[in-house]
Scaffold this motif. Sequence first.
Motif, PDB file in Angstrom:
ATOM      1  N   MET B 184       0.837  -1.201   0.000  1.00 15.53           N
ATOM      2  CA  MET B 184       0.000   0.000   0.000  1.00 15.53           C
ATOM      3  C   MET B 184       0.876   1.257   0.000  1.00 15.53           C
ATOM      4  O   MET B 184       0.618   2.220  -0.737  1.00 15.53           O
ATOM      5  CB  MET B 184      -0.891  -0.038   1.250  1.00 15.53           C
ATOM      6  N   ALA B 185       1.920   1.249   0.831  1.00 15.71           N
ATOM      7  CA  ALA B 185       2.821   2.398   0.902  1.00 15.71           C
ATOM      8  C   ALA B 185       3.547   2.589  -0.429  1.00 15.71           C
ATOM      9  O   ALA B 185       3.687   3.721  -0.924  1.00 15.71           O
ATOM     10  CB  ALA B 185       3.827   2.208   2.038  1.00 15.71           C
ATOM     11  N   ALA B 186       3.990   1.492  -1.032  1.00 14.52           N
ATOM     12  CA  ALA B 186       4.720   1.576  -2.301  1.00 14.52           C
ATOM     13  C   ALA B 186       3.809   2.099  -3.407  1.00 14.52           C
ATOM     14  O   ALA B 186       4.210   2.935  -4.219  1.00 14.52           O
ATOM     15  CB  ALA B 186       5.294   0.202  -2.668  1.00 14.52           C
ATOM     16  N   LEU B 187       2.571   1.601  -3.427  1.00 15.78           N
ATOM     17  CA  LEU B 187       1.606   2.064  -4.437  1.00 15.78           C
ATOM     18  C   LEU B 187       1.374   3.571  -4.312  1.00 15.78           C
ATOM     19  O   LEU B 187       1.369   4.300  -5.303  1.00 15.78           O
ATOM     20  CB  LEU B 187       0.268   1.353  -4.252  1.00 15.78           C
ATOM     21  N   THR B 188       1.196   3.999  -3.066  1.00 12.20           N
ATOM     22  CA  THR B 188       0.920   5.414  -2.824  1.00 12.20           C
ATOM     23  C   THR B 188       2.095   6.271  -3.304  1.00 12.20           C
ATOM     24  O   THR B 188       1.912   7.275  -4.004  1.00 12.20           O
ATOM     25  CB  THR B 188       0.669   5.643  -1.319  1.00 12.20           C
ATOM     26  N   ARG B 195      10.426   7.866  -6.946  1.00 18.48           N
ATOM     27  CA  ARG B 195      11.224   6.690  -7.310  1.00 18.48           C
ATOM     28  C   ARG B 195      11.212   5.742  -6.119  1.00 18.48           C
ATOM     29  O   ARG B 195      11.620   6.113  -5.026  1.00 18.48           O
ATOM     30  CB  ARG B 195      12.662   7.086  -7.626  1.00 18.48           C
ATOM     31  N   VAL B 196      10.729   4.519  -6.363  1.00 16.72           N
ATOM     32  CA  VAL B 196      10.454   3.603  -5.255  1.00 16.72           C
ATOM     33  C   VAL B 196      11.264   2.325  -5.408  1.00 16.72           C
ATOM     34  O   VAL B 196      11.429   1.800  -6.511  1.00 16.72           O
ATOM     35  CB  VAL B 196       8.947   3.252  -5.215  1.00 16.72           C
ATOM     36  N   ALA B 230       1.521  -5.979 -10.182  1.00 17.82           N
ATOM     37  CA  ALA B 230       1.516  -5.724 -11.629  1.00 17.82           C
ATOM     38  C   ALA B 230       1.588  -4.236 -11.921  1.00 17.82           C
ATOM     39  O   ALA B 230       2.335  -3.794 -12.811  1.00 17.82           O
ATOM     40  CB  ALA B 230       0.257  -6.340 -12.254  1.00 17.82           C
ATOM     41  N   GLU B 231       0.842  -3.448 -11.160  1.00 19.46           N
ATOM     42  CA  GLU B 231       0.873  -1.999 -11.371  1.00 19.46           C
ATOM     43  C   GLU B 231       2.255  -1.436 -11.080  1.00 19.46           C
ATOM     44  O   GLU B 231       2.789  -0.620 -11.848  1.00 19.46           O
ATOM     45  CB  GLU B 231      -0.183  -1.318 -10.483  1.00 19.46           C
ATOM     46  N   LEU B 232       2.863  -1.892  -9.981  1.00 17.98           N
ATOM     47  CA  LEU B 232       4.193  -1.391  -9.611  1.00 17.98           C
ATOM     48  C   LEU B 232       5.234  -1.775 -10.662  1.00 17.98           C
ATOM     49  O   LEU B 232       6.140  -1.013 -10.978  1.00 17.98           O
ATOM     50  CB  LEU B 232       4.601  -1.922  -8.233  1.00 17.98           C
ATOM     51  N   ARG B 233       5.090  -2.985 -11.202  1.00 18.96           N
ATOM     52  CA  ARG B 233       6.050  -3.429 -12.219  1.00 18.96           C
ATOM     53  C   ARG B 233       5.983  -2.553 -13.471  1.00 18.96           C
ATOM     54  O   ARG B 233       6.975  -2.397 -14.185  1.00 18.96           O
ATOM     55  CB  ARG B 233       5.784  -4.890 -12.608  1.00 18.96           C
ATOM     56  N   GLU B 234       4.822  -2.029 -13.741  1.00 19.46           N
ATOM     57  CA  GLU B 234       4.641  -1.187 -14.927  1.00 19.46           C
ATOM     58  C   GLU B 234       5.292   0.177 -14.770  1.00 19.46           C
ATOM     59  O   GLU B 234       5.589   0.851 -15.741  1.00 19.46           O
ATOM     60  CB  GLU B 234       3.139  -0.993 -15.202  1.00 19.46           C
ATOM     61  N   MET B 235       5.459   0.592 -13.521  1.00 25.98           N
ATOM     62  CA  MET B 235       5.965   1.938 -13.275  1.00 25.98           C
ATOM     63  C   MET B 235       7.456   2.003 -13.609  1.00 25.98           C
ATOM     64  O   MET B 235       8.224   1.166 -13.156  1.00 25.98           O
ATOM     65  CB  MET B 235       5.774   2.292 -11.795  1.00 25.98           C
ATOM     66  N   PRO B 236       7.861   3.019 -14.379  1.00 20.48           N
ATOM     67  CA  PRO B 236       9.262   3.063 -14.812  1.00 20.48           C
ATOM     68  C   PRO B 236      10.243   3.318 -13.663  1.00 20.48           C
ATOM     69  O   PRO B 236      11.368   2.870 -13.718  1.00 20.48           O
ATOM     70  CB  PRO B 236       9.280   4.229 -15.813  1.00 20.48           C
ATOM     71  N   ASP B 237       9.821   4.018 -12.626  1.00 19.97           N
ATOM     72  CA  ASP B 237      10.746   4.385 -11.556  1.00 19.97           C
ATOM     73  C   ASP B 237      10.551   3.541 -10.310  1.00 19.97           C
ATOM     74  O   ASP B 237      10.838   3.976  -9.207  1.00 19.97           O
ATOM     75  CB  ASP B 237      10.577   5.866 -11.197  1.00 19.97           C
ATOM     76  N   CYS B 238      10.029   2.350 -10.521  1.00 20.28           N
ATOM     77  CA  CYS B 238       9.776   1.483  -9.380  1.00 20.28           C
ATOM     78  C   CYS B 238      10.555   0.179  -9.549  1.00 20.28           C
ATOM     79  O   CYS B 238      10.499  -0.444 -10.599  1.00 20.28           O
ATOM     80  CB  CYS B 238       8.285   1.192  -9.275  1.00 20.28           C
ATOM     81  N   ARG B 239      11.317  -0.170  -8.534  1.00 18.67           N
ATOM     82  CA  ARG B 239      12.111  -1.395  -8.613  1.00 18.67           C
ATOM     83  C   ARG B 239      11.608  -2.345  -7.544  1.00 18.67           C
ATOM     84  O   ARG B 239      11.524  -1.978  -6.375  1.00 18.67           O
ATOM     85  CB  ARG B 239      13.584  -1.070  -8.364  1.00 18.67           C
ATOM     86  N   ARG B 480      -1.230   5.666   4.916  1.00 15.46           N
ATOM     87  CA  ARG B 480      -0.809   6.831   5.694  1.00 15.46           C
ATOM     88  C   ARG B 480       0.705   7.050   5.560  1.00 15.46           C
ATOM     89  O   ARG B 480       1.174   8.170   5.277  1.00 15.46           O
ATOM     90  CB  ARG B 480      -1.162   6.614   7.176  1.00 15.46           C
ATOM     91  N   ALA B 481       1.480   5.968   5.719  1.00 12.59           N
ATOM     92  CA  ALA B 481       2.933   6.102   5.669  1.00 12.59           C
ATOM     93  C   ALA B 481       3.392   6.507   4.270  1.00 12.59           C
ATOM     94  O   ALA B 481       4.318   7.313   4.111  1.00 12.59           O
ATOM     95  CB  ALA B 481       3.594   4.789   6.087  1.00 12.59           C
ATOM     96  N   GLY B 482       2.741   5.942   3.251  1.00 21.65           N
ATOM     97  CA  GLY B 482       3.093   6.309   1.877  1.00 21.65           C
ATOM     98  C   GLY B 482       2.824   7.779   1.614  1.00 21.65           C
ATOM     99  O   GLY B 482       3.644   8.488   1.022  1.00 21.65           O
ATOM    100  N   LYS B 483       1.668   8.255   2.090  1.00 16.58           N
ATOM    101  CA  LYS B 483       1.315   9.667   1.905  1.00 16.58           C
ATOM    102  C   LYS B 483       2.314  10.560   2.642  1.00 16.58           C
ATOM    103  O   LYS B 483       2.764  11.585   2.107  1.00 16.58           O
ATOM    104  CB  LYS B 483      -0.099   9.932   2.439  1.00 16.58           C
ATOM    105  N   ALA B 484       2.622  10.187   3.876  1.00 18.69           N
ATOM    106  CA  ALA B 484       3.547  11.005   4.669  1.00 18.69           C
ATOM    107  C   ALA B 484       4.901  11.101   3.956  1.00 18.69           C
ATOM    108  O   ALA B 484       5.532  12.161   3.923  1.00 18.69           O
ATOM    109  CB  ALA B 484       3.721  10.404   6.062  1.00 18.69           C
ATOM    110  N   ALA B 485       5.331   9.989   3.364  1.00 18.67           N
ATOM    111  CA  ALA B 485       6.633   9.986   2.690  1.00 18.67           C
ATOM    112  C   ALA B 485       6.621  10.918   1.489  1.00 18.67           C
ATOM    113  O   ALA B 485       7.546  11.724   1.303  1.00 18.67           O
ATOM    114  CB  ALA B 485       6.999   8.561   2.264  1.00 18.67           C
TER     115      ALA B 485
END
Lengths: 103, 1007
Positions: B184-188, B195-196, B230-239, B480-485
């Motif tokens: 959830m945090a990574a998605l956010t 860049r995640v 799957a969504e995260l894998r599609e993101m160019p700046d996400c490893r 919450r943590a993803g948003k805060a970051a």
Amino acid sequence: MLLIECPWCGPRAETEFSYGGEAGIPRPADPDALSDAEWADYLFYRSNPRGAHRELWNHAQGCRRWFVVERDTVTNRIAGSFRLDETVPVPASAAEKQPEQGD
Amino acid sequence: MAAGQANRLPRGGRIDRSRPLRFSFDGKSYAGYAGDTLASALLANGVSLLGRSFKLRRPRGIVGGGAEEPNAVMQVGEGAAARPNLLATQVELEPGLAARATRGWPSTRFDIGAALDSFGRILGAGFYYKTFKYPRAWWKLYEHFIRRAAGFGKAPDSPDPDRYEHRNAHCDVLVAGGGPAGLMAALTAARAGARVILADDDVEFGGSLLAGGDAIDGAPAMDWVAGAVAELREMPDCRLLSRGTVFGYHDHNFLTIVQRCVQEADAAAQGPARRPVAERLWRVRAKRVVLAQGAFERPLVFCNNDRPGVMLASAVSGYIHRHAVLPGRRAVVFTNNDSAYRTAIDLAGAGAEVAAIVDSRPGGAGAIGQRVKELGIPVLAGHVVSDVSGRRRVRGAGIARWTGEPWSAVEITLRIDCDLLAVSGGFSPAVHLHSQAGGKLEWDESQLCFLPGEARQPHDSAGAGNGKLSLGDCLADGLRAGKAAVEALGLNPPEIEIPATNESPAAPIKALWRVPAAKDADRCPKQFIDFQNDTTVADIRLAVREGYRNVEHVKRYTALGFGTDQGKLGNINGMAVLAETLGKPIPEVGTTTFRPAYTPVRFGAGAGESVGALYDPVRKTALHQWHEAAGAPMEVVGQWHRPRYFPRNGEDLHAAVARECLAVRNSVGIMDASTLGKIDVRGPDAVNFLERVYTHNVDRMKPGRCAYGILLGEDGMVMDDGVMARLAEDRFYLTTTTGGAAQVLDWLEKWLQTEWPELEVWLTSLTEQFSTLAVAGPNSRALLEKLGCDIPLDRESFPFMHVRTANLAGMPVSLFRVSFSGELAFEINIASGLAPDLWRKLMDVGREFELTPYGTETMHVLRAEKGFVIVGQDTDGSVTPVDLGMNWLLSKEKDFLGKRSLARPDCLRADRKQLVGLLSRAGCTVIPEGAQLIERTGQRAPVPMCGHVTSSYHSASLGHPIALALVAGGRGRRGETLFAAPPGREPIAVEIVSPAFYDPKGGRQHV
């Protein structure tokens, strides 16, 4: 591993630097005029504070310049990096006993 | 193929039933599936006894499902590639995998040490300090036995064939842990454009969702996981790093991740020529970090709670759902909270009989209690499992009613047969990384766990690791943590709805740190807290009785939280039992410090590519090939490889060195001295600068003049030495020792920059740009003249200690009339590219003079014959120039670095060690270097020592051995006799003499 701001090259990993001990300890102008105790104080004694510490770092794997870093010895937080020819702001914490480089 | 997997469920699980494979454990072959861990496959095959405990040799089985597993420690693989100390719960099953239990000598089933269990009383807390002490002479026997019987895996004894690599990475947000909160945090963060990097130590993302029948948005939770990944894998700046354990949280948001690499994929990508990378160490600098590593379930502390078949409830659920393995047929569930009720439902759903849920809380569970009742599972609220029967496997649970008094005795009134006891003592957030990063911990009395408190670095915790144990809370906390970051990064947080979950409210947990037994805590059967280190309740109580109060001391005395476990399983139970024993609240007792690494990391991963020549580079001179072709054995000096001697016709070292020495003394020799450090100093203030750092009077040197110079530290001790040549008014050339070249350049630079920035001086290293050929011996001048030199070399035109530029055999060179052998000598400096050509021409022309190449060994003998020191061999950082008899080098007219220190009282002591020569009285004994010197023989130990031998050789020129030594007050003791006392040898009587053995007046170098 610290992230250290070299005043010339920007933020770099600690592995690029070498440590040079406490900053702001000028070599006495006339060593012969000093007592053994005074000379020993220059030679061996360092403040070793808990908190803000001005220290020399050398960008050994980069531009090879020496500069001053103010680091908190408890948290390792770095307040700033300064060139040796800069007037360095006095840290909030301490009444420094030695004038800084370039002051 | 599936035959023998008695505990494998017919359906379900995340295993690949189309890919059966075979593996072996302790030499016996078993079947499993791709998607199994070694632990799940062993459980599927009904292997319940996996090893013996560390100290007491008790039979042990699998307890957990992940990094918290204390018992199933394995040696995987054979020979050089064997990997010790892997947790079976974290080893992916591969075809042909061969594993052995690391403990249990000589075998797991028959264990010689099991007898120790009966002597448990002598192996209590602090047994290291108390037993095996007497008689002293027996210690060697004890030690052999203890070392053999203790210990985990066996380290391979040959080089690791596996390949490792390091990779550096930067990111905006690093999320550690890919469960519901981490995802959830990574998605956010990723949707906000950050860049995640998302790292999870498991093979698949999902965390706790992999193990259960949860639902998200009305569908199986793993569907939601698949969508998010799957969504995260599609993101160019996400490893996304699966199989990647974040094991270290260091200063300034620097984190280290070790990633186990899937060999097949890597091998395919890199071609067959290279061995695939086995593990990759990621070195990540993150702007923000979200720690979402989940929580560890705690075991309950009752008598014989270490018997194989006692497992964590969450692990049991995981094996059922994820691996389709049913670890037992008739189960008892023992808990102090609601979570284990789900395990009871899972067990029943998988076809096991759940004989009872034993709940220590008088009121039992919340809403989930109703579902259990509907399934017909009996619940014994207000009861505890006080003891279990069975040795190699649980056979039954002894159940008692409990009033809630912590140290009261209870009476076992009911015994239920079972082969599986699933326990839950609540959950402890994995606060390891938070704590490593300097974050504080706060005790939560309602959830009975330490939560991450104030952070010191820019990080946050989310999910179960932040005390949010329900799935809905986890997802919300991750958001919450993803948003805060992303807000901290100045990005706009995206609008995300928290997915819906269908949980019912749970009844609160109730403290149950140590389950009461029929006898008091010090006499009842063992109640284990730390399974890996065999630490029991009685051990902690004993430590307290013996005066230990501080949690860090108790840890070290009882070994609680040692080993690979590092307190994951037993720490909180241990702290709580300590607190109860001391009568203090738990937060007052506190926890021990968490330090990297979170899980064991292979040395190979730490080293990465830095092995062999990539770790310690080899430096070769321009003449290296010639030396090799001449068959010279090499000596490693710093990183340089220097020829040690040039053997002819099968000569040994001594014969070759004797021949080389005589050649230099009688005709001419040549040495490759290229490794000397060379520094060019120029600028209008060069003289001024060198005056301040060198001890001699530099301004008196005219251009063309050379001088021997020494550098002192500010403490007055000799730091380095070499030749200084003045090439022009504003230009000098310095040589340093081979090992000191970089250090001297750094030292000079530091003074220039920090102390004397007003001086206009520039320093340039020339060490590799120029090669140095030392030609030494009475025929050296004739040799150079014969070769063709465009300047006169006679004594008057080119005197000793001078420098000239010249053309030698048509090549531009600098010639230095300096001598480290005491003979007429020339050091030729030449551009390194031309050096091999000049060397060959010299060898050609030199045939007439029997020009003899010599190596470092001969150089050492020649200089020792003259009493010339080698800094770092005859000095050790505690030697002043006065100690070496170099007062003549110390200017009285100026200040120089270190001068004031020479007047310190300690440097003026008459009994300082001073450089002297030694001759053995017997005449033919080469004294071992490093030998201590004593005044008399026949004294009782400890014998006072008055000095030591620093250099010692046989001198072919003199026909006897010589030695240099540092002796207290030595210069005033010429003619006296001392004894060199090498260990294990007869003392050697030696006479103190002048260190200048050969040509003491120095006439030979001046010709």
